[in-house]
Design a protein around this motif. Structure first.
Motif, PDB file in Angstrom:
ATOM      1  N   ASP A 119       6.944  92.089  74.216  1.00 33.18           N
ATOM      2  CA  ASP A 119       8.381  91.917  74.370  1.00 33.18           C
ATOM      3  C   ASP A 119       9.002  93.175  74.995  1.00 33.18           C
ATOM      4  OD1 ASP A 119      10.778  90.532  74.051  1.00 33.18           O
ATOM      5  OD2 ASP A 119      11.219  91.624  72.209  1.00 33.18           O
ATOM      6  N   ASP A 120       8.537  94.325  74.504  1.00 33.01           N
ATOM      7  CA  ASP A 120       9.056  95.592  74.992  1.00 33.01           C
ATOM      8  C   ASP A 120       8.741  95.782  76.492  1.00 33.01           C
ATOM      9  OD1 ASP A 120      10.297  98.000  74.267  1.00 33.01           O
ATOM     10  OD2 ASP A 120       8.367  99.004  74.587  1.00 33.01           O
ATOM     11  N   VAL A 121       7.518  95.407  76.889  1.00 32.77           N
ATOM     12  CA  VAL A 121       7.148  95.535  78.315  1.00 32.77           C
ATOM     13  C   VAL A 121       7.979  94.551  79.149  1.00 32.77           C
ATOM     14  CG1 VAL A 121       5.280  95.269  79.998  1.00 32.77           C
ATOM     15  CG2 VAL A 121       4.839  96.457  77.843  1.00 32.77           C
ATOM     16  N   ASN A 122       8.234  93.369  78.614  1.00 35.76           N
ATOM     17  CA  ASN A 122       9.091  92.419  79.323  1.00 35.76           C
ATOM     18  C   ASN A 122      10.487  93.024  79.544  1.00 35.76           C
ATOM     19  OD1 ASN A 122       8.408  89.059  79.479  1.00 35.76           O
ATOM     20  ND2 ASN A 122       6.883  90.443  78.642  1.00 35.76           N
ATOM     21  N   LYS A 123      10.953  93.760  78.551  1.00 33.34           N
ATOM     22  CA  LYS A 123      12.273  94.403  78.682  1.00 33.34           C
ATOM     23  C   LYS A 123      12.211  95.496  79.762  1.00 33.34           C
ATOM     24  CE  LYS A 123      16.189  96.101  76.147  1.00 33.34           C
ATOM     25  NZ  LYS A 123      16.432  97.166  77.113  1.00 33.34           N
TER      26      LYS A 123
END
Ligand code: F6P
Length: 517
Positions: free
Chosen positions: A135-139
């Protein structure tokens, strides 16, 4: 569609767009070779398909910068302009740390989503910590895209102002050019949560995703602990593209089943929390014209001559040549194919000493256990088959597991009698289309898995169920014995089908659908 027609259509129908594509894999990485830095092309279907589109539209491509010299050649924002002749596009790299790569790429993307979406009976390994990193990498991808959107706005405004104040034209002329519309096109299962963060910044930006792999049925998807988070992330897109209609239907059913979202089956859309998402099939394709000409080129002829004179890969004489090219992935059915070849040789001993199969492969995701085991299994099977049937002068199977230049693959495609593409499950499989476009002498025949998306278009190939070893073996034999006239009829039909929907048609159809919704 011709390249020029594609460019004209985009300009005519879509006008001034600022296209931003994002994918995990970069089309070109920069690597140190001693002190020198070289650009290395990626071999994956996604990047090969998208590169000509990006070159033509001068777009910005946000990627994970995985090359060890990527940072050294990019500017402080991770940008590098890649040009070829008059065409160019900008790569904008995101740099990830080891935990990100482990948890997001090897972990959630390739140990959860990949086995969850491909029904090949390899269990996903769920891990909620990995999801948080995913999720963090998607952000991070979303932040990089937003930075690009802001910059494009600033550039437009400063250009616009200097036009007005610079006295170069009238106010009227300056205000007649409207700012380019931002069009965001995310790619694949690595970026399921990205649209959500872009829409949180500005809900009016058009955001879309093309999902290159299959979407499973609702029962299969229901085992995923983060299913709601994934679906909510995806439904922030305005358009979701899948390879075939069956994957669209699976996705829409999943939305009904999991979220009780409102699905409109008459126009393939889904409304969730007041936002409507369109879900459509766009079968991805290849640069058909380019491949056909490249296969027929003098460059390829020269490679063919070289192979005929002295071939280090085959290294023996043969009457019948079969070829396969796969990423070394358990979804590709390499083990099942080797078992079918074993069976075929057992059933047709007259081919002993005459038939050779070359498996080309490119190592992939090598830090995941399932992939390590697969590589061992392939090596063992090749060795067993060669031991079982081989003679001092001849062995039936050769494996070559390093990346080669495109021209070399095309030379083997022209030389072979059969091409075997037998994934256990595959979104599309572009190798099958590449092969058809390069079978310029109509010498060969394609054996294709029913479970590859491309089988819906290439139904004039010999279709197989790779799990059914006996039938698979007989199809290989049937293809080897097929007469030239029948091969020519079937291959011509398939070439026409691919020409009707090549990579430019694919990109235009997708972008036009996004633009006009
Ligand atoms: O759709 C699956 C895909 O993204 C293909 O486009 C490509 O062939 C492959 O996976 C590449 O995988 P990776 O980037 O993990 O090497």
């Amino acid at each position: 569609m011709e390249k020029k027609r594609f460019n004209d259509l985009i300009k005519e129908k879509l006008g001034n767009i600022n296209l931003i594509v994002a994918s995990n894999r970069e089309p070109v990485s920069h690597e140190y070779f001693g002190k020198k830095i070289k650009a290395v092309k990626s071999v994956g279907g996604l990047t090969i398909a998208l590169e000509p589109i990006m070159k033509n539209l001068n777009g910005t491509w946000v990627v994970y910068g995985g090359g060890n010299a990527d940072k050294a050649v990019s500017d402080e924002k991770g940008r590098i302009k890649l040009s070829e002749g008059e065409e160019s596009y900008t790569l904008k790299r995101i740099f990830l740390n080891k935990t990100d790569i482990n948890d997001y790429y090897y972990g959630y993307a390739n140990s959860v989503l990949w086995p969850l979406c491909h029904i090949v009976y390899v269990k996903p390994v769920f891990n909620s910590t990995q999801f948080l990193t995913y999720d963090d990498v998607n952000k991070k991808f979303a932040d990089s895209i937003i930075e690009e959107i802001k910059e494009s706005k600033n550039n437009y405004e400063s250009g616009h102002l200097s036009n007005i104040s610079g006295g170069g034209g009238s106010d009227e002329a300056a205000s007649s050019t409207s700012p380019p519309e931002n069009v965001i096109w995310l790619q694949d299962y690595h970026l399921a949560r990205c649209a959500k963060y872009i829409k949180e910044y500005d809900e009016n930006i058009k955001v879309s995703i093309f999902w290159h792999i299959p979407w499973p049925n609702p029962e299969i998807f229901s085992i995923c602990p983060e299913k709601h988070e994934l679906l909510e992330g995806l439904l922030a897109n305005d358009l979701i593209g899948f390879q075939i209609i069956y994957h669209c239907q699976n996705f829409l059913r999943t939305c009904e089943w999991e979220l009780e979202a409102q699905v409109n089956w008459s126009d393939y859309s889904v409304t969730y929390k007041g936002h409507k998402t369109w879900v459509k099939p766009f079968p991805i394709s290849v640069d058909a014209d380019y491949l056909h000409h490249f296969a027929l080129s003098r460059e390829t002829d020269k490679i063919i001559d070289k192979i005929k004179k002295n071939d280090e890969i085959i290294g023996q004489t043969y009457e019948y040549l079969a070829v396969s090219t796969d990423r070394l992935d358990y979804t590709k059915g390499i083990v099942e194919k080797l078992k079918a070849i074993d069976k075929m040789l057992e059933n047709h001993q007259e081919l002993i000493g005459k038939f050779v199969f070359v498996q080309f492969g490119v190592p992939s995701r090598v830090h995941i256990n399932a992939y390590k085991k697969l590589n061992e299994e392939i090596a063992e099977l090749i060795s067993d088959i060669n031991w079982k049937y081989g003679t001092p002068e001849w062995h039936p199977v050769a494996g070559y597991f390093k990346q080669l230049e495109l021209g070399v693959y095309l030379a083997y495609y022209r030389l072979c009698d059969i091409m075997i593409v037998s994934p256990l499950h595959d979104g599309m499989n572009l190798v099958s289309k590449e092969y058809i476009m390069s079978d310029t002498d109509y010498k060969g025949m394609l054996i294709l898995s029913k479970f590859a998306g491309s089988s819906k278009e290439l139904y004039d190939s010999l279709l197989v169920n790779p799990f059914n070893t006996e039938c698979f073996a007989e199809k290989i034999y049937e293809a080897l014995m097929m007469d030239k006239e029948e091969k020519e009829t079937r291959i011509t039909k398939m070439q026409n089908i691919i020409m009707e929907n090549d990579i430019y048609d694919w990109a235009y159809n997708f972008l036009a659908a996004l633009y006009f919704i």
